[in-house]
Design a protein around this motif. Structure first.
Motif, short mmCIF file in Angstrom:
data_model
loop_
_atom_site.label_atom_id
_atom_site.label_comp_id
_atom_site.label_asym_id
_atom_site.label_seq_id
_atom_site.Cartn_x
_atom_site.Cartn_y
_atom_site.Cartn_z
N GLN A 1 0.85 -1.15 0.10
CA GLN A 1 0.06 0.07 -0.19
C GLN A 1 0.83 1.20 -0.12
OE1 GLN A 1 -2.34 0.81 3.49
NE2 GLN A 1 -4.04 1.31 2.10
N LEU A 2 0.92 2.00 -0.83
CA LEU A 2 1.52 3.33 -1.16
C LEU A 2 0.68 4.35 -0.45
CD1 LEU A 2 3.80 4.99 -2.54
CD2 LEU A 2 1.95 5.63 -4.37
N ASN A 3 1.53 5.17 0.26
CA ASN A 3 1.06 6.23 1.24
C ASN A 3 1.74 7.47 0.94
OD1 ASN A 3 3.20 6.81 3.58
ND2 ASN A 3 2.27 4.55 3.98
N ALA A 4 1.71 8.58 1.56
CA ALA A 4 2.09 9.95 1.39
C ALA A 4 3.57 9.85 1.70
CB ALA A 4 1.40 11.00 2.11
N MET A 5 4.02 9.09 2.73
CA MET A 5 5.47 8.91 3.28
C MET A 5 6.42 7.60 2.93
SD MET A 5 5.62 12.02 4.60
CE MET A 5 7.04 11.97 5.73
N GLY A 6 5.70 6.95 2.13
CA GLY A 6 6.39 5.51 1.87
C GLY A 6 5.49 4.60 1.30
N THR A 7 5.72 3.10 1.52
CA THR A 7 5.01 2.29 0.97
C THR A 7 5.27 1.10 2.03
OG1 THR A 7 5.61 2.66 -1.29
CG2 THR A 7 4.90 0.73 -0.95
N ILE A 8 3.90 0.60 2.46
CA ILE A 8 3.85 -0.70 3.30
C ILE A 8 3.95 -2.01 2.51
CG2 ILE A 8 2.61 -1.69 4.97
CD1 ILE A 8 1.52 1.04 5.79
N VAL A 9 4.91 -2.68 2.81
CA VAL A 9 4.78 -4.11 2.05
C VAL A 9 4.53 -5.12 2.88
CG1 VAL A 9 6.00 -5.80 0.47
CG2 VAL A 9 6.37 -3.15 0.23
N GLU A 10 3.96 -6.30 2.66
CA GLU A 10 3.67 -7.53 3.45
C GLU A 10 4.02 -8.77 2.92
OE1 GLU A 10 0.23 -9.21 6.30
OE2 GLU A 10 -0.31 -8.26 4.38
N GLY A 11 4.97 -9.61 3.72
CA GLY A 11 5.40 -10.77 3.05
C GLY A 11 6.32 -11.47 4.04
N GLU A 12 6.95 -12.46 3.74
CA GLU A 12 7.96 -13.34 4.56
C GLU A 12 9.29 -12.46 4.73
OE1 GLU A 12 7.28 -15.88 6.40
OE2 GLU A 12 5.42 -15.99 5.38
N LEU A 13 9.68 -12.44 5.64
CA LEU A 13 11.12 -11.56 6.14
C LEU A 13 12.11 -11.52 5.07
CD1 LEU A 13 12.50 -9.52 8.06
CD2 LEU A 13 13.35 -11.63 9.20
#
Length: 99
Positions: free
Chosen positions: A36-48
């Motif tokens: 998910q892109l947001n105004a201050m960065g991007t959040i990514v979900e997955g295995e480490l």
């Protein structure tokens, strides 16, 4: 699963770096991981290992454009949990709504 908040910026490229950010987001999109892109960065979900590898790829991509790159990375590991990009926001929103 891990949530990673990532912001990678090549230095010395002027006031706006959105063209460079778009390159990183395209790389993230190609990874197939939820993000998910947001105004201050991007959040990514997955295995480490996958999210860390992706962060490295983003830094290396930006290093093609600048001799100096800054990166902010925040990790949230939670065993067995997935779908947290939306779930964490929904949990807070439910509390605001009184549920």
């Amino acid at each position: 699963m891990v949530l990673m908040e990532l912001s990678v910026v090549p230095l010395g490229k002027g006031e706006s770096v959105s063209a460079y950010v778009a390159q990183c987001v395209a790389l993230i999109d190609q990874s197939g991981l939820d993000y998910q892109l947001n105004a201050m960065g991007t959040i990514v979900e997955g295995e480490l290992p996958r999210v860390l590898s992706l962060a490295q790829q983003c830094v290396e991509l930006m290093a093609q454009h600048s001799d100096r790159v800054t990166a902010s990375i925040k990790l949230d590991y939670r065993k067995g949990a997935s779908g947290r990009i939306a779930a964490k926001v929904a949990s807070v929103q439910a509390k605001l709504d009184g549920n």
